[in-house]
Design a protein around this motif. Sequence first.
Motif, PDB file in Angstrom:
ATOM      1  N   GLY A 157       0.786  -1.218   0.000  1.00 35.97           N
ATOM      2  CA  GLY A 157       0.000   0.000   0.000  1.00 35.97           C
ATOM      3  C   GLY A 157       0.823   1.274   0.000  1.00 35.97           C
ATOM      4  N   THR A 158       0.103   2.399   0.020  1.00 36.10           N
ATOM      5  CA  THR A 158       0.733   3.716  -0.059  1.00 36.10           C
ATOM      6  C   THR A 158       1.642   3.991   1.132  1.00 36.10           C
ATOM      7  N   LEU A 159       1.196   3.640   2.344  1.00 39.04           N
ATOM      8  CA  LEU A 159       2.002   3.911   3.530  1.00 39.04           C
ATOM      9  C   LEU A 159       3.312   3.136   3.503  1.00 39.04           C
ATOM     10  N   ASN A 160       3.253   1.878   3.078  1.00 36.02           N
ATOM     11  CA  ASN A 160       4.485   1.093   2.987  1.00 36.02           C
ATOM     12  C   ASN A 160       5.401   1.625   1.891  1.00 36.02           C
ATOM     13  N   ALA A 161       4.823   2.167   0.832  1.00 38.44           N
ATOM     14  CA  ALA A 161       5.651   2.779  -0.208  1.00 38.44           C
ATOM     15  C   ALA A 161       6.418   3.973   0.356  1.00 38.44           C
ATOM     16  N   ALA A 162       5.739   4.778   1.192  1.00 38.02           N
ATOM     17  CA  ALA A 162       6.416   5.919   1.825  1.00 38.02           C
ATOM     18  C   ALA A 162       7.489   5.441   2.802  1.00 38.02           C
ATOM     19  N   LEU A 163       7.187   4.387   3.586  1.00 40.41           N
ATOM     20  CA  LEU A 163       8.186   3.849   4.517  1.00 40.41           C
ATOM     21  C   LEU A 163       9.375   3.271   3.767  1.00 40.41           C
ATOM     22  N   ASP A 164       9.118   2.610   2.653  1.00 41.44           N
ATOM     23  CA  ASP A 164      10.210   2.044   1.862  1.00 41.44           C
ATOM     24  C   ASP A 164      11.100   3.148   1.286  1.00 41.44           C
ATOM     25  N   PHE A 165      10.492   4.249   0.881  1.00 45.09           N
ATOM     26  CA  PHE A 165      11.266   5.379   0.370  1.00 45.09           C
ATOM     27  C   PHE A 165      12.165   5.957   1.463  1.00 45.09           C
ATOM     28  N   ALA A 166      11.665   5.906   2.724  1.00 41.83           N
ATOM     29  CA  ALA A 166      12.461   6.402   3.854  1.00 41.83           C
ATOM     30  C   ALA A 166      13.440   5.368   4.375  1.00 41.83           C
ATOM     31  N   GLY A 167      13.475   4.166   3.771  1.00 37.24           N
ATOM     32  CA  GLY A 167      14.397   3.125   4.191  1.00 37.24           C
ATOM     33  C   GLY A 167      13.964   2.359   5.423  1.00 37.24           C
ATOM     34  N   LEU A 168      12.677   2.403   5.748  1.00 36.96           N
ATOM     35  CA  LEU A 168      12.188   1.731   6.952  1.00 36.96           C
ATOM     36  C   LEU A 168      11.601   0.362   6.657  1.00 36.96           C
ATOM     37  N   GLY A 169      11.444   0.006   5.392  1.00 33.06           N
ATOM     38  CA  GLY A 169      10.978  -1.333   5.049  1.00 33.06           C
ATOM     39  C   GLY A 169       9.479  -1.479   5.180  1.00 33.06           C
ATOM     40  N   PRO A 170       8.899  -2.500   4.551  1.00 31.58           N
ATOM     41  CA  PRO A 170       7.441  -2.705   4.607  1.00 31.58           C
ATOM     42  C   PRO A 170       6.999  -3.275   5.947  1.00 31.58           C
ATOM     43  N   VAL A 171       5.800  -2.902   6.364  1.00 31.75           N
ATOM     44  CA  VAL A 171       5.175  -3.391   7.586  1.00 31.75           C
ATOM     45  C   VAL A 171       3.787  -3.913   7.230  1.00 31.75           C
ATOM     46  N   ASP A 172       3.491  -5.138   7.617  1.00 29.55           N
ATOM     47  CA  ASP A 172       2.176  -5.714   7.340  1.00 29.55           C
ATOM     48  C   ASP A 172       1.204  -5.268   8.424  1.00 29.55           C
ATOM     49  N   PHE A 173       0.679  -4.032   8.288  1.00 26.21           N
ATOM     50  CA  PHE A 173      -0.172  -3.463   9.325  1.00 26.21           C
ATOM     51  C   PHE A 173      -1.420  -4.313   9.551  1.00 26.21           C
ATOM     52  N   ILE A 174      -2.066  -4.709   8.468  1.00 28.85           N
ATOM     53  CA  ILE A 174      -3.318  -5.459   8.595  1.00 28.85           C
ATOM     54  C   ILE A 174      -3.056  -6.845   9.173  1.00 28.85           C
ATOM     55  N   GLY A 175      -2.017  -7.525   8.714  1.00 32.92           N
ATOM     56  CA  GLY A 175      -1.717  -8.848   9.236  1.00 32.92           C
ATOM     57  C   GLY A 175      -1.210  -8.820  10.661  1.00 32.92           C
ATOM     58  N   TYR A 176      -0.455  -7.764  11.028  1.00 35.20           N
ATOM     59  CA  TYR A 176       0.111  -7.680  12.375  1.00 35.20           C
ATOM     60  C   TYR A 176      -0.948  -7.404  13.417  1.00 35.20           C
ATOM     61  N   SER A 177      -1.847  -6.489  13.139  1.00 35.04           N
ATOM     62  CA  SER A 177      -2.888  -6.153  14.118  1.00 35.04           C
ATOM     63  C   SER A 177      -4.179  -5.797  13.387  1.00 35.04           C
ATOM     64  N   PRO A 178      -4.938  -6.799  12.953  1.00 32.96           N
ATOM     65  CA  PRO A 178      -6.187  -6.495  12.249  1.00 32.96           C
ATOM     66  C   PRO A 178      -7.176  -5.714  13.108  1.00 32.96           C
ATOM     67  N   LEU A 179      -7.184  -5.959  14.442  1.00 36.51           N
ATOM     68  CA  LEU A 179      -8.104  -5.216  15.303  1.00 36.51           C
ATOM     69  C   LEU A 179      -7.769  -3.730  15.286  1.00 36.51           C
ATOM     70  N   ALA A 180      -6.483  -3.391  15.319  1.00 33.10           N
ATOM     71  CA  ALA A 180      -6.098  -1.981  15.277  1.00 33.10           C
ATOM     72  C   ALA A 180      -6.533  -1.333  13.969  1.00 33.10           C
ATOM     73  N   VAL A 181      -6.378  -2.053  12.858  1.00 34.17           N
ATOM     74  CA  VAL A 181      -6.794  -1.502  11.565  1.00 34.17           C
ATOM     75  C   VAL A 181      -8.309  -1.329  11.523  1.00 34.17           C
ATOM     76  N   VAL A 182      -9.046  -2.270  12.092  1.00 34.29           N
ATOM     77  CA  VAL A 182     -10.506  -2.149  12.151  1.00 34.29           C
ATOM     78  C   VAL A 182     -10.902  -0.923  12.970  1.00 34.29           C
ATOM     79  N   ILE A 183     -10.217  -0.691  14.098  1.00 30.72           N
ATOM     80  CA  ILE A 183     -10.523   0.473  14.935  1.00 30.72           C
ATOM     81  C   ILE A 183     -10.238   1.766  14.185  1.00 30.72           C
TER      82      ILE A 183
END
Length: 593
Positions: A157-183
Amino acid sequence: MRGWAGRHALTVLAVATAAILAVMLYLPVGIVFSQAVFSEGTPTLSAFRAVLADPFYTGALAGVLADPLAIGAHVEGVLEWLRAGAPVPRMGLFGFTAYQAALSTVASVLLGLPAAYVLATYEFRGRRTIRSLTILPFVLPGIMVAVGFYAMFGRDGTLNAALDFAGLGPVDFIGYSPLAVVIVAHAFYNAPLVARVTLAAWESVDRRAVETARSLGAGPGRAFRDVVVPQLLPAVLTGALLTFVFTFMTFPIVLALGGLGLATVEVWIYDRISQLAVAEAATLAVLETVLTLGLTYAYLRYESAQAGMSRGDASPAREPLFPDLRTALSARRLAVLAYGAVAVVVFVGPMASMVVGGVTDGGGFTLRHYRFLAERQATGAAYQTLPWPAIRNSLLFGVATLAVALPMGVTISVLTVRSRWGTAIDALAMVPLAVSGVVFGIGLLEGLVFGTDIGGFRLQVTGAAAIVAAHAVAAYPFVVRNVSPLLADLDPALVESARALGASRARALLDVELPLVASGIVAGAAFAFAISIGEFSSTVILASGSDAYTMPVAVERYLGRRNGPAIAMGTVLLVVTAASFVVVDRVGGRFEA
């Protein structure tokens, strides 16, 4: 004849409102609810006992609900729980639903209040337009929100593209904490609601009371806490209550982003109906409605107790957000900028990602999705889903819904504020907010589309008129919630003076009361229009033929083929409704006091 109309206008409107509610709300819901208390024509409570005594549904309370009179055993169970170190008890389906709803409510209030503060306090370029667009997320179909959140927070997604541009690598936000994404997704939907409801109250704060407090020695913080907060609290609680009810009954967001692993009561109702366990689904729906109506009634009692607090007809003068460089660096304005960055990620990001998805595919930039819509419109047959009829129908239904929902909402507001049975009437009027959308849809299908025999008369309602009535039933509670608090704060002596001078009750309402609560009416109108534009379930059920579909229905139909045209149609939905909200707010703003 004119004199009779003036004397009885409110009565006629009240009867018409009751008739619409009886046919479009209470009858369909009653048909479904009856399946929870009747088995082969015999009354029974066995379904309720089975659900309440099942730990899957009620968690640690199942034993208490199964045998409430076994007090000794319950006390011993509590003592054993304490001796074990008071571990987190099993919540059950209802407990988890309340837990995620509470977290979603907190997130929505924390995101919505700063927006209301900025819009009410500061003047800046584009403020009116942003104010108009605060309701925009409310119109998006749930499936499109899920698409937007996947496009924003997914691994690619867009957020991971921005993190990758900053050298922070991709993060699976939805897979890591689906409840947080739902909230966060719930906050995306409901924080604008909190902001909009609170903003209407914030713009009606009595500035003379604030100035009086300051003249008596109170500092800005003390004046805000002692004068402004009490006037805002009913509106904040209104937004929080509506958010809790909506997220307690959440369905598409959880189903799309979390699945049955994060099932709420509403998701499980849908699952039970799909498994043809209608009695169990109806039982869950009854219990869910009792809980949400109980919360609504408790809040309405509080709101009634707060009635009569002083309000002014103008808010404090707004100050420039960035008048010069020196003030731009102040802590308060830096906090506004920080909030703006969060709002961009939470609100703008998913919608922008969805817009980008409409003009891209695996090979990069493309306009073929929009070309598909244009070609479908130019060459499509009558049986096809065409973009222009969807846009036209959505706008026409939205305007017609305003014409029905505003009189309904104002009539109920007057009855709740001026009648001694006001709290009970208000609680009954809030039933659309407390009833499962899945159950309401099934009730419409069974009760109105298939038809119901009443006293030898076959009642069958479909088509455009039924769609508008269903939209109005879903929308008028927002008019009530925006108008009632302001109406309750008006001095009854104003109406009595008008009546003493010969004005009818309807004339006093039109000439005296409504102009003083115009800000609430405009806010309610924006919500009503938004709900009509974004409504899907009642539209797809009641539409009789292919010529009554709307933009959300078109989005769903295009999703059945491929996602690109659906995302493109969703973008059209965003653009058309954004322009519509700006018009509604600008036109409505002319009538505000």
